[in-house]
Design an enzyme around this catalytic site. Sequence first.
Site, PDB file in Angstrom:
ATOM      1  N   SER A 142       0.860  -1.189   0.000  1.00  0.00           N
ATOM      2  CA  SER A 142       0.000   0.000   0.000  1.00  0.00           C
ATOM      3  C   SER A 142       0.892   1.233   0.000  1.00  0.00           C
ATOM      4  CB  SER A 142      -0.852  -0.007   1.274  1.00  0.00           C
ATOM      5  OG  SER A 142      -1.494   1.234   1.465  1.00  0.00           O
ATOM      6  N   TYR A 155      -1.797  -0.368  10.789  1.00  0.00           N
ATOM      7  CA  TYR A 155      -1.770  -0.621   9.341  1.00  0.00           C
ATOM      8  C   TYR A 155      -0.431  -0.176   8.752  1.00  0.00           C
ATOM      9  CZ  TYR A 155      -3.554  -0.986   4.548  1.00  0.00           C
ATOM     10  OH  TYR A 155      -3.756  -1.348   3.235  1.00  0.00           O
TER      11      TYR A 155
END
Length: 241
Positions: A142, A155
């Site tokens: 990501s 995250y």
Amino acid sequence: MAQLDGKVAVVTGGTRGIGWSIARALVREGASVFVCGRDPRRVEAAVEELRSNGGRADGLAADVRRHEDCRRLIAAAAERFGGLDILVNNAGVGVFKPVDQISVEEWDEVIGTNLSGVFYCSREAIPWMRRRGGGYIFNISSLAAINPMPGGAAYNASKFGLNGFTEAMMQDVRYDGIRVSTIMPGSVDTDFAAEPGAKKRETWKLTGDDIAKAVVDLYKYPKSSLASRIELRPSQPPRKK
Ligand SMILES: NC(=O)c1ccc[n+]([C@@H]2O[C@H](COP(=O)([O-])OP(=O)(O)OC[C@H]3O[C@@H](n4cnc5c(N)ncnc54)[C@H](OP(=O)(O)O)[C@@H]3O)[C@@H](O)[C@H]2O)c1
């Protein structure tokens, strides 16, 4: 003959969102595709749909946080289709809260899925790929792997760790003919970090098909070159006010 004809791929989290798009694209390219997710009904539905136009597909319910599930997943795929050429480590979850509000269970879920699960599946897949004389591992990371954000501690940590893991693994296996790429998408229009169907669709975002195209295109790249890290972002996100 298409370059993916006869190839065998595992896509973790291949039942929804980005993983579903990747699984569908690989089947269309002629690969045999094995998918997993935690929900057995979604696995069944995904396999049925992948097979509906004559595609070769199968799958099983597996939780990538468990090493034993990953071992079973990779072995089942290789045994079902006669080997393994491609692993797409896509399964991922997001919990977005400040550090003092993240529970220990939430922390373990994010790190267990996004980081340990990738290790477990890769560890099991590499010997199968060596037997074929090579392969390709795609890790869906990501842009959060390079951009810390408030509420992103779990995250961000999982994806920063994933990039380091992936680039080290790339160097471990390159002389076995195994290519490894980190794909780092920006916002993709999926149900990520929400209940399936709960989010409204947003047309400015990337689509799962955009990420699937990157996987297919990278696989077809000349074997002499390796795009080890790809950043893919929406071309026109809303302007920051
Ligand atoms: N959407 C974005 O904006 C975005 C941006 C950058 C990167 N990414 C990354 O892209 C990947 C896919 O995201 P997405 O947006 O497609 O998410 P999604 O729509 O929520 O789909 C996630 C998939 O992973 C599976 N999954 C979740 N936890 C699992 C586990 N422990 N074991 C096995 N399967 C599991 C889910 O199935 P079950 O629920 O049935 O297990 C589902 O198939 C993730 O790694 C995410 O971090 C997403």
